[in-house]
Write a protein that holds these residues in place. Sequence first.
Motif, PDB file in Angstrom:
ATOM      1  N   THR A   1       0.952  -1.318  -0.131  1.00 53.52           N
ATOM      2  CA  THR A   1      -0.007  -0.089  -0.256  1.00 53.52           C
ATOM      3  C   THR A   1       0.798   1.290  -0.148  1.00 53.52           C
ATOM      4  OG1 THR A   1      -1.831   1.153   1.177  1.00 53.52           O
ATOM      5  CG2 THR A   1      -0.232   0.107   2.310  1.00 53.52           C
ATOM      6  N   ARG A   2       0.333   2.536  -0.366  1.00 53.00           N
ATOM      7  CA  ARG A   2       0.952   3.620  -0.453  1.00 53.00           C
ATOM      8  C   ARG A   2       0.483   4.376   0.620  1.00 53.00           C
ATOM      9  NH1 ARG A   2       4.026   4.265  -4.891  1.00 53.00           N
ATOM     10  NH2 ARG A   2       3.310   3.092  -6.860  1.00 53.00           N
ATOM     11  N   SER A   3      -0.518   3.787   1.395  1.00 43.79           N
ATOM     12  CA  SER A   3      -1.213   4.584   2.449  1.00 43.79           C
ATOM     13  C   SER A   3      -0.370   4.568   3.625  1.00 43.79           C
ATOM     14  CB  SER A   3      -2.534   4.719   2.408  1.00 43.79           C
ATOM     15  OG  SER A   3      -3.247   4.836   3.818  1.00 43.79           O
ATOM     16  N   SER A   4       0.058   5.635   4.467  1.00 43.66           N
ATOM     17  CA  SER A   4       0.586   5.237   5.811  1.00 43.66           C
ATOM     18  C   SER A   4      -0.520   4.812   6.844  1.00 43.66           C
ATOM     19  CB  SER A   4       1.244   6.505   6.350  1.00 43.66           C
ATOM     20  OG  SER A   4       0.291   7.486   6.490  1.00 43.66           O
ATOM     21  N   GLU A   5      -1.683   5.327   6.732  1.00 38.52           N
ATOM     22  CA  GLU A   5      -2.699   4.614   7.521  1.00 38.52           C
ATOM     23  C   GLU A   5      -3.254   3.184   7.228  1.00 38.52           C
ATOM     24  OE1 GLU A   5      -7.254   5.311   7.748  1.00 38.52           O
ATOM     25  OE2 GLU A   5      -6.235   7.215   8.261  1.00 38.52           O
ATOM     26  N   VAL A   6      -3.201   2.845   6.321  1.00 37.81           N
ATOM     27  CA  VAL A   6      -3.225   1.262   5.930  1.00 37.81           C
ATOM     28  C   VAL A   6      -1.881   0.532   6.311  1.00 37.81           C
ATOM     29  CG1 VAL A   6      -3.764  -0.267   4.183  1.00 37.81           C
ATOM     30  CG2 VAL A   6      -4.851   1.788   4.040  1.00 37.81           C
ATOM     31  N   LEU A   7      -0.691   0.798   6.105  1.00 36.04           N
ATOM     32  CA  LEU A   7       0.476   0.469   6.616  1.00 36.04           C
ATOM     33  C   LEU A   7       0.453   0.269   8.127  1.00 36.04           C
ATOM     34  CD1 LEU A   7       3.062  -0.924   5.756  1.00 36.04           C
ATOM     35  CD2 LEU A   7       3.968   1.464   6.046  1.00 36.04           C
ATOM     36  N   HIS A   8       0.145   1.329   8.748  1.00 33.33           N
ATOM     37  CA  HIS A   8       0.137   1.294  10.239  1.00 33.33           C
ATOM     38  C   HIS A   8      -1.059  -0.004  10.658  1.00 33.33           C
ATOM     39  CE1 HIS A   8      -0.192   2.372  14.218  1.00 33.33           C
ATOM     40  NE2 HIS A   8      -1.377   2.480  14.332  1.00 33.33           N
ATOM     41  N   GLU A   9      -2.253  -0.031   9.899  1.00 36.50           N
ATOM     42  CA  GLU A   9      -3.228  -0.948  10.502  1.00 36.50           C
ATOM     43  C   GLU A   9      -2.578  -2.580   9.989  1.00 36.50           C
ATOM     44  OE1 GLU A   9      -6.569   0.259   8.181  1.00 36.50           O
ATOM     45  OE2 GLU A   9      -7.070   1.834   9.616  1.00 36.50           O
ATOM     46  N   LEU A  10      -2.006  -2.622   8.893  1.00 36.20           N
ATOM     47  CA  LEU A  10      -1.235  -3.814   8.751  1.00 36.20           C
ATOM     48  C   LEU A  10      -0.233  -4.155   9.555  1.00 36.20           C
ATOM     49  CD1 LEU A  10      -0.715  -3.703   4.734  1.00 36.20           C
ATOM     50  CD2 LEU A  10      -2.439  -4.917   5.840  1.00 36.20           C
ATOM     51  N   ARG A  11       0.651  -3.217  10.041  1.00 35.82           N
ATOM     52  CA  ARG A  11       1.391  -3.611  11.161  1.00 35.82           C
ATOM     53  C   ARG A  11       0.695  -3.866  12.435  1.00 35.82           C
ATOM     54  NH1 ARG A  11       5.973   0.940   9.511  1.00 35.82           N
ATOM     55  NH2 ARG A  11       6.896   0.109   7.892  1.00 35.82           N
ATOM     56  N   GLN A  12      -0.466  -3.211  12.848  1.00 41.78           N
ATOM     57  CA  GLN A  12      -1.123  -3.616  13.829  1.00 41.78           C
ATOM     58  C   GLN A  12      -1.601  -5.139  13.791  1.00 41.78           C
ATOM     59  OE1 GLN A  12      -0.164  -1.386  16.024  1.00 41.78           O
ATOM     60  NE2 GLN A  12      -2.588  -1.289  16.982  1.00 41.78           N
ATOM     61  N   ALA A  13      -2.037  -5.244  12.744  1.00 40.93           N
ATOM     62  CA  ALA A  13      -2.508  -6.951  12.272  1.00 40.93           C
ATOM     63  C   ALA A  13      -1.518  -7.706  12.559  1.00 40.93           C
ATOM     64  CB  ALA A  13      -3.265  -7.137  11.104  1.00 40.93           C
ATOM     65  N   TYR A  14      -0.298  -7.393  12.057  1.00 37.61           N
ATOM     66  CA  TYR A  14       0.782  -8.508  12.217  1.00 37.61           C
ATOM     67  C   TYR A  14       1.321  -8.400  13.486  1.00 37.61           C
ATOM     68  CZ  TYR A  14       3.689 -11.105   8.867  1.00 37.61           C
ATOM     69  OH  TYR A  14       4.281 -11.898   8.117  1.00 37.61           O
ATOM     70  N   GLY A  15       1.116  -7.539  14.308  1.00 37.68           N
ATOM     71  CA  GLY A  15       1.529  -7.250  15.803  1.00 37.68           C
ATOM     72  C   GLY A  15       0.682  -8.196  16.663  1.00 37.68           C
ATOM     73  N   HIS A  16      -0.580  -8.165  16.226  1.00 41.31           N
ATOM     74  CA  HIS A  16      -1.368  -9.120  17.080  1.00 41.31           C
ATOM     75  C   HIS A  16      -1.423 -10.533  16.698  1.00 41.31           C
ATOM     76  CE1 HIS A  16      -4.233  -5.962  18.706  1.00 41.31           C
ATOM     77  NE2 HIS A  16      -4.320  -5.342  17.521  1.00 41.31           N
ATOM     78  N   ALA A  17      -1.122 -10.913  15.749  1.00 44.61           N
ATOM     79  CA  ALA A  17      -0.738 -12.392  15.046  1.00 44.61           C
ATOM     80  C   ALA A  17       0.525 -12.549  15.555  1.00 44.61           C
ATOM     81  CB  ALA A  17      -0.613 -12.245  13.734  1.00 44.61           C
ATOM     82  N   ILE A  18       1.495 -11.852  15.633  1.00 38.93           N
ATOM     83  CA  ILE A  18       2.712 -12.532  16.469  1.00 38.93           C
ATOM     84  C   ILE A  18       2.334 -12.558  18.264  1.00 38.93           C
ATOM     85  CG2 ILE A  18       5.162 -11.485  16.984  1.00 38.93           C
ATOM     86  CD1 ILE A  18       5.303 -10.586  14.104  1.00 38.93           C
ATOM     87  N   SER A  19       1.685 -11.859  18.554  1.00 45.44           N
ATOM     88  CA  SER A  19       1.507 -11.916  19.948  1.00 45.44           C
ATOM     89  C   SER A  19       0.517 -13.028  20.559  1.00 45.44           C
ATOM     90  CB  SER A  19       0.722 -10.502  20.490  1.00 45.44           C
ATOM     91  OG  SER A  19       1.185  -9.192  20.460  1.00 45.44           O
ATOM     92  N   ALA A  20      -0.188 -13.538  19.562  1.00 49.48           N
ATOM     93  CA  ALA A  20      -0.615 -14.686  19.509  1.00 49.48           C
ATOM     94  C   ALA A  20       0.341 -15.877  19.635  1.00 49.48           C
ATOM     95  CB  ALA A  20      -1.743 -15.108  18.546  1.00 49.48           C
ATOM     96  N   VAL A  21       1.385 -15.697  18.703  1.00 49.67           N
ATOM     97  CA  VAL A  21       2.399 -16.743  18.837  1.00 49.67           C
ATOM     98  C   VAL A  21       3.004 -16.788  20.041  1.00 49.67           C
ATOM     99  CG1 VAL A  21       4.510 -17.501  17.720  1.00 49.67           C
ATOM    100  CG2 VAL A  21       2.441 -16.854  16.261  1.00 49.67           C
ATOM    101  N   MET A  22       3.399 -15.581  20.648  1.00 48.58           N
ATOM    102  CA  MET A  22       4.317 -15.489  21.757  1.00 48.58           C
ATOM    103  C   MET A  22       3.469 -16.144  23.059  1.00 48.58           C
ATOM    104  SD  MET A  22       7.267 -14.553  21.008  1.00 48.58           S
ATOM    105  CE  MET A  22       7.737 -14.667  19.251  1.00 48.58           C
ATOM    106  N   ILE A  23       2.287 -15.766  22.962  1.00 50.61           N
ATOM    107  CA  ILE A  23       1.559 -16.213  24.219  1.00 50.61           C
ATOM    108  C   ILE A  23       1.300 -17.768  24.221  1.00 50.61           C
ATOM    109  CG2 ILE A  23      -0.942 -16.584  25.087  1.00 50.61           C
ATOM    110  CD1 ILE A  23      -1.348 -13.455  23.967  1.00 50.61           C
ATOM    111  N   CYS A  24       1.096 -18.355  22.990  1.00 48.16           N
ATOM    112  CA  CYS A  24       1.185 -19.899  22.690  1.00 48.16           C
ATOM    113  C   CYS A  24       2.748 -20.284  23.351  1.00 48.16           C
ATOM    114  CB  CYS A  24       0.990 -20.265  21.410  1.00 48.16           C
ATOM    115  SG  CYS A  24       1.267 -22.017  21.320  1.00 48.16           S
ATOM    116  N   ALA A  25       3.879 -19.515  22.999  1.00 50.58           N
ATOM    117  CA  ALA A  25       5.238 -20.094  23.535  1.00 50.58           C
ATOM    118  C   ALA A  25       5.217 -19.894  24.766  1.00 50.58           C
ATOM    119  CB  ALA A  25       6.156 -19.368  22.647  1.00 50.58           C
ATOM    120  N   THR A  26       4.798 -18.979  25.566  1.00 53.45           N
ATOM    121  CA  THR A  26       4.811 -18.639  27.075  1.00 53.45           C
ATOM    122  C   THR A  26       3.706 -19.730  27.733  1.00 53.45           C
ATOM    123  OG1 THR A  26       4.878 -16.375  26.643  1.00 53.45           O
ATOM    124  CG2 THR A  26       4.426 -16.862  28.641  1.00 53.45           C
ATOM    125  N   VAL A  27       2.855 -20.018  27.052  1.00 46.40           N
ATOM    126  CA  VAL A  27       2.046 -21.096  27.900  1.00 46.40           C
ATOM    127  C   VAL A  27       2.783 -22.387  27.701  1.00 46.40           C
ATOM    128  CG1 VAL A  27      -0.087 -22.326  27.778  1.00 46.40           C
ATOM    129  CG2 VAL A  27      -0.125 -19.986  27.624  1.00 46.40           C
TER     130      VAL A  27
END
Length: 142
Positions: free
Chosen positions: A73-99
Motif C-alpha cells: 500500500t501507499r497509504s501510511s494509515e493502511v500500512l499502520h493497520e497492517l502492522r497492527q494486524a501483524y503485531g496481533h498475530a505475532i502476539s498470539a504466537v508469543m502467548i502460545c510459546a509462553t504457555v
Amino acid sequence: MPYTAIQAIIDNEEDVFIGNAVATFATLAGGAIGISIGNNILISQLLNEVPKQTDVPPEAVIEAGALNLAQLTRSSEVLHELRQAYGHAISAVMICATVTICVSILATLGMQRLNLVKISRDREAKKGGEQTTSPIVTSGEK
C-alpha cells in the motif's frame, strides 16, 4: 543438552547411547513441531486480523511477509493497520510459546533431584563391591 544427567540416571552403560539419542531426537522434534505450530498460529491470525483492519487481501500480506508490508500500500494509515494486524498475530504466537514454557516448568517440578557426585561415588563403590547410599537429594543435603 545435559548429557551428564542422562548418563547419571541410566544405570546400564550400554543404554546410555540410546538415552542420548532419544533426548536429542526429542529436542529436535520439539523444535520442529514448535515452529510448525507457531507458523500455523501466525497464518490463521493474519487471515482473521487483516480483513478486520484493511481491505488488503490477507493472502497478499502472508506472501509479502513482515518486512515487505510497505509494498502492499501507499497509504501510511493502511500500512499502520497492517502492522497492527501483524503485531496481533505475532502476539498470539508469543502467548502460545509462553504457555508452553510455563507448562514445561510445571512438569520439571515433579522430577526427581539427583546428586551427580553421589551417583558417581556409588558407581565406583559398586565396581569395588562396597555398600552404596541413595543418590536422591533430601532437603538438607547438598
